[in-house]
Design a protein around this motif. Sequence first.
Motif, PDB file in Angstrom:
ATOM      1  N   HIS A 141      -3.684   4.711  -2.796  1.00 14.31           N
ATOM      2  CA  HIS A 141      -3.149   4.073  -1.589  1.00 14.31           C
ATOM      3  C   HIS A 141      -2.797   5.084  -0.496  1.00 14.31           C
ATOM      4  O   HIS A 141      -2.703   4.711   0.673  1.00 14.31           O
ATOM      5  CB  HIS A 141      -1.907   3.266  -1.936  1.00 14.31           C
ATOM      6  N   ARG A 142      -2.580   6.343  -0.872  1.00 15.83           N
ATOM      7  CA  ARG A 142      -2.271   7.375   0.122  1.00 15.83           C
ATOM      8  C   ARG A 142      -3.468   8.309   0.373  1.00 15.83           C
ATOM      9  O   ARG A 142      -3.318   9.361   0.975  1.00 15.83           O
ATOM     10  CB  ARG A 142      -1.070   8.212  -0.353  1.00 15.83           C
ATOM     11  N   ASP A 143      -4.640   7.906  -0.094  1.00 19.18           N
ATOM     12  CA  ASP A 143      -5.842   8.729   0.036  1.00 19.18           C
ATOM     13  C   ASP A 143      -6.366   8.658   1.471  1.00 19.18           C
ATOM     14  O   ASP A 143      -6.779   7.595   1.931  1.00 19.18           O
ATOM     15  CB  ASP A 143      -6.907   8.227  -0.946  1.00 19.18           C
ATOM     16  N   PRO A 144      -6.389   9.778   2.213  1.00 22.83           N
ATOM     17  CA  PRO A 144      -6.878   9.737   3.602  1.00 22.83           C
ATOM     18  C   PRO A 144      -8.350   9.385   3.717  1.00 22.83           C
ATOM     19  O   PRO A 144      -8.809   8.963   4.782  1.00 22.83           O
ATOM     20  CB  PRO A 144      -6.603  11.162   4.117  1.00 22.83           C
ATOM     21  N   ALA A 145      -9.116   9.539   2.616  1.00 22.37           N
ATOM     22  CA  ALA A 145     -10.524   9.138   2.660  1.00 22.37           C
ATOM     23  C   ALA A 145     -10.673   7.628   2.620  1.00 22.37           C
ATOM     24  O   ALA A 145     -11.694   7.085   3.036  1.00 22.37           O
ATOM     25  CB  ALA A 145     -11.284   9.767   1.484  1.00 22.37           C
ATOM     26  N   ALA A 146      -9.654   6.934   2.114  1.00 23.32           N
ATOM     27  CA  ALA A 146      -9.703   5.474   2.013  1.00 23.32           C
ATOM     28  C   ALA A 146      -8.949   4.785   3.148  1.00 23.32           C
ATOM     29  O   ALA A 146      -9.314   3.677   3.555  1.00 23.32           O
ATOM     30  CB  ALA A 146      -9.122   5.019   0.665  1.00 23.32           C
ATOM     31  N   PHE A 147      -7.901   5.451   3.666  1.00 28.31           N
ATOM     32  CA  PHE A 147      -7.059   4.843   4.692  1.00 28.31           C
ATOM     33  C   PHE A 147      -6.792   5.859   5.801  1.00 28.31           C
ATOM     34  O   PHE A 147      -6.233   6.925   5.544  1.00 28.31           O
ATOM     35  CB  PHE A 147      -5.723   4.382   4.093  1.00 28.31           C
ATOM     36  N   GLU A 148      -7.175   5.494   7.009  1.00 29.58           N
ATOM     37  CA  GLU A 148      -6.892   6.358   8.155  1.00 29.58           C
ATOM     38  C   GLU A 148      -5.381   6.455   8.352  1.00 29.58           C
ATOM     39  O   GLU A 148      -4.666   5.449   8.254  1.00 29.58           O
ATOM     40  CB  GLU A 148      -7.561   5.770   9.406  1.00 29.58           C
ATOM     41  N   GLU A 149      -4.903   7.654   8.640  1.00 29.34           N
ATOM     42  CA  GLU A 149      -3.453   7.897   8.773  1.00 29.34           C
ATOM     43  C   GLU A 149      -2.716   7.260   7.601  1.00 29.34           C
ATOM     44  O   GLU A 149      -1.819   6.434   7.761  1.00 29.34           O
ATOM     45  CB  GLU A 149      -2.933   7.356  10.109  1.00 29.34           C
ATOM     46  N   ARG A 189      10.673   5.346 -11.138  1.00 32.93           N
ATOM     47  CA  ARG A 189      11.265   4.732 -12.324  1.00 32.93           C
ATOM     48  C   ARG A 189      10.203   3.786 -12.900  1.00 32.93           C
ATOM     49  O   ARG A 189       9.032   4.019 -12.774  1.00 32.93           O
ATOM     50  CB  ARG A 189      12.557   4.010 -11.957  1.00 32.93           C
ATOM     51  N   THR A 190      10.607   2.707 -13.531  1.00 33.28           N
ATOM     52  CA  THR A 190       9.599   1.745 -13.987  1.00 33.28           C
ATOM     53  C   THR A 190       8.812   1.212 -12.803  1.00 33.28           C
ATOM     54  O   THR A 190       7.606   0.964 -12.888  1.00 33.28           O
ATOM     55  CB  THR A 190      10.262   0.594 -14.744  1.00 33.28           C
ATOM     56  N   THR A 191       9.489   1.028 -11.686  1.00 29.19           N
ATOM     57  CA  THR A 191       8.823   0.729 -10.422  1.00 29.19           C
ATOM     58  C   THR A 191       9.179   1.817  -9.416  1.00 29.19           C
ATOM     59  O   THR A 191      10.020   2.681  -9.687  1.00 29.19           O
ATOM     60  CB  THR A 191       9.247  -0.657  -9.886  1.00 29.19           C
ATOM     61  N   LEU A 192       8.555   1.771  -8.249  1.00 34.34           N
ATOM     62  CA  LEU A 192       8.748   2.803  -7.232  1.00 34.34           C
ATOM     63  C   LEU A 192       9.925   2.416  -6.342  1.00 34.34           C
ATOM     64  O   LEU A 192       9.800   1.561  -5.462  1.00 34.34           O
ATOM     65  CB  LEU A 192       7.479   2.936  -6.395  1.00 34.34           C
ATOM     66  N   VAL A 193      11.076   3.018  -6.571  1.00 36.52           N
ATOM     67  CA  VAL A 193      12.305   2.635  -5.879  1.00 36.52           C
ATOM     68  C   VAL A 193      12.741   3.732  -4.919  1.00 36.52           C
ATOM     69  O   VAL A 193      12.290   4.876  -5.011  1.00 36.52           O
ATOM     70  CB  VAL A 193      13.432   2.322  -6.889  1.00 36.52           C
ATOM     71  N   PRO A 194      13.651   3.422  -3.976  1.00 35.81           N
ATOM     72  CA  PRO A 194      14.161   4.451  -3.060  1.00 35.81           C
ATOM     73  C   PRO A 194      15.007   5.477  -3.805  1.00 35.81           C
ATOM     74  O   PRO A 194      15.642   5.168  -4.812  1.00 35.81           O
ATOM     75  CB  PRO A 194      15.021   3.650  -2.070  1.00 35.81           C
ATOM     76  N   ASP A 195      15.038   6.697  -3.259  1.00 31.85           N
ATOM     77  CA  ASP A 195      15.831   7.746  -3.909  1.00 31.85           C
ATOM     78  C   ASP A 195      17.293   7.735  -3.480  1.00 31.85           C
ATOM     79  O   ASP A 195      18.081   8.575  -3.931  1.00 31.85           O
ATOM     80  CB  ASP A 195      15.208   9.126  -3.648  1.00 31.85           C
ATOM     81  N   ARG A 200       0.836  -1.203   0.000  1.00 28.53           N
ATOM     82  CA  ARG A 200       0.000   0.000   0.000  1.00 28.53           C
ATOM     83  C   ARG A 200       0.870   1.253   0.000  1.00 28.53           C
ATOM     84  O   ARG A 200       0.688   2.162  -0.825  1.00 28.53           O
ATOM     85  CB  ARG A 200      -0.920   0.015   1.227  1.00 28.53           C
ATOM     86  N   LEU A 201       1.814   1.316   0.927  1.00 27.06           N
ATOM     87  CA  LEU A 201       2.663   2.497   1.031  1.00 27.06           C
ATOM     88  C   LEU A 201       3.590   2.654  -0.166  1.00 27.06           C
ATOM     89  O   LEU A 201       3.858   3.770  -0.618  1.00 27.06           O
ATOM     90  CB  LEU A 201       3.498   2.416   2.312  1.00 27.06           C
ATOM     91  N   TYR A 202       4.096   1.531  -0.669  1.00 23.86           N
ATOM     92  CA  TYR A 202       5.093   1.561  -1.734  1.00 23.86           C
ATOM     93  C   TYR A 202       4.696   0.603  -2.867  1.00 23.86           C
ATOM     94  O   TYR A 202       5.363  -0.405  -3.092  1.00 23.86           O
ATOM     95  CB  TYR A 202       6.464   1.164  -1.183  1.00 23.86           C
ATOM     96  N   PRO A 203       3.612   0.893  -3.577  1.00 23.03           N
ATOM     97  CA  PRO A 203       3.214  -0.013  -4.660  1.00 23.03           C
ATOM     98  C   PRO A 203       4.285  -0.025  -5.755  1.00 23.03           C
ATOM     99  O   PRO A 203       4.611   1.042  -6.298  1.00 23.03           O
ATOM    100  CB  PRO A 203       1.897   0.596  -5.171  1.00 23.03           C
ATOM    101  N   PRO A 204       4.845  -1.181  -6.088  1.00 22.01           N
ATOM    102  CA  PRO A 204       5.875  -1.204  -7.127  1.00 22.01           C
ATOM    103  C   PRO A 204       5.409  -0.565  -8.431  1.00 22.01           C
ATOM    104  O   PRO A 204       6.120   0.233  -9.035  1.00 22.01           O
ATOM    105  CB  PRO A 204       6.169  -2.698  -7.294  1.00 22.01           C
ATOM    106  N   VAL A 205       4.191  -0.914  -8.868  1.00 22.11           N
ATOM    107  CA  VAL A 205       3.587  -0.261 -10.040  1.00 22.11           C
ATOM    108  C   VAL A 205       2.708   0.854  -9.503  1.00 22.11           C
ATOM    109  O   VAL A 205       1.665   0.610  -8.903  1.00 22.11           O
ATOM    110  CB  VAL A 205       2.769  -1.270 -10.879  1.00 22.11           C
ATOM    111  N   LEU A 229      -4.959  -1.918  -4.522  1.00 30.56           N
ATOM    112  CA  LEU A 229      -4.861  -2.473  -5.875  1.00 30.56           C
ATOM    113  C   LEU A 229      -3.420  -2.519  -6.397  1.00 30.56           C
ATOM    114  O   LEU A 229      -3.121  -2.054  -7.489  1.00 30.56           O
ATOM    115  CB  LEU A 229      -5.750  -1.710  -6.854  1.00 30.56           C
ATOM    116  N   PRO A 230      -2.493  -3.112  -5.650  1.00 31.86           N
ATOM    117  CA  PRO A 230      -1.101  -3.157  -6.133  1.00 31.86           C
ATOM    118  C   PRO A 230      -0.936  -3.996  -7.393  1.00 31.86           C
ATOM    119  O   PRO A 230       0.037  -3.815  -8.134  1.00 31.86           O
ATOM    120  CB  PRO A 230      -0.338  -3.761  -4.960  1.00 31.86           C
ATOM    121  N   TYR A 231      -1.871  -4.921  -7.639  1.00 32.82           N
ATOM    122  CA  TYR A 231      -1.794  -5.780  -8.819  1.00 32.82           C
ATOM    123  C   TYR A 231      -2.852  -5.418  -9.859  1.00 32.82           C
ATOM    124  O   TYR A 231      -3.127  -6.202 -10.767  1.00 32.82           O
ATOM    125  CB  TYR A 231      -1.975  -7.246  -8.415  1.00 32.82           C
TER     126      TYR A 231
END
Length: 461
Positions: free
Chosen positions: A355-363, A429-435, A318-323, A384-386
């Motif tokens: 996934h970061r929508d406060p209306a869908a997920f508390e905190e 990038r193509t996926t969500l990677v650390p900076d 949720r926090l870090y969806p690869p796609v 919906l990570p997949y």
Amino acid sequence: MHPDLGRDSPRPIPELPGGTPLLGHLSAMAAAPHLFPVRALAAHGGLAAWRVGPRRVVAVGRADLARHVLVTAADRYPRGAVNRNLGTVIGDGLLATEGEPWLARRRALQPAFRPDRLHALAAATHAVMDEVLARWQVGEVLDALTEARRIAIRVIGRALLSLDIDEARGAAFTAAVQQSLLHLSRRNWSLLRLPLWVPTPLHRALLGTRRTLDDFVGAVIDARLADPGAAPDDMLAAIMAGRGHLSRAALVNETKTLFVAGFETTATALTWLFHLLARHPGWAASLGEEARALGRPPGLSDLRQLPRIAATVEEAMRLYPPVYNMGREAAQDDLLDGHAVPEGVTVLVSILAIHRDPAAFEEAARFRPERFLGEGAAARRALLPYAWGRHQCIGNHFADLELALVLARIVGARRLLPVEEGEVGLLGRTTLVPDRPIRLKVAPLARGGGAPLARGEVPPA
């Protein structure tokens, strides 16, 4: 049911201000394709439009609207240019096709993803993790992304091709995948997309990495075709047994697709799991207790006894969806929340925004895996990570299983401690990677943590 039933007249989609007359918001999107939509959608209630060069983009950042695009009205929103562009590297595989060709390929690949195949994946994952945990020395410092890629490529190599991919081969394949995805990203953002036969430096690089991937996979396919009776019972064997009309080239393309997709997204997810374990030692300790309570490496039937580990995988995704984004094209006029979506626009579903929508997920910005435990599991409705719908990732159950087993084995035997305490940002990038590199120190279990999980075969389901 259409979400806009009863609306009298459609409204225009809120248009993002700024940009330039010629390029629109192309520069901002290319610089931060993960965060630019999130910020724009947060400012416009989860639905916004802008221009990227000559293309008009309609972005969606709410779960209800995403479900309409991906499930309810999926026929109106086929996959678009970004997916077709994948074909320059992986060929006309499952990720790069649509319509009847896609459906035929999906049916041909389905036998490789039957539930009974999960046992083979579990065995491959445990075999790799036995070796990984034996190799990790207390006090050793790991690079999280490098280590995650080592694990992911070895698991997919064993499960898909029955290959034990050594360090040198794995590094070469990893480099080829990374280069091809980087070249594809540059091609996606190019205003002038020339045919691939035009010998530009970018096209030559793309074709070179494609040959590397073709040679790697093609050699295995050729050996199987030459002596099918000697083939091991793996995912590739299941594909070939039910391949029907699939040619040698199609087999190469589909195997490439599964290898590249299964490797890259899993490695990215593992990287963030490692990071979260290190940053939340109390939660990691509770996961270790849950894993060690089994007294053995978990099998498929044991996963029900690992709810906290499963919830941790879900929260990491949720926090870090690869796609983090998903592209579609509006094949006909439609309505979204009473707003007109004209035929021909690109529709961008921002998974990261949802996934970061406060209306869908508390905190929503906090790591809270308990949100997926017990009654809180209703939060999965916006997860919906997949993807959702007919194009949901064919290997979603395989990925979840591999991530849960790797996580269980690590927390059952070791601790991972952060070397640097600074913030880790995101790179799209193509996926969500650390900076930046995430460096972690391997530590023994805390005193009183119990005996590490033993090596061994996977128990029966």
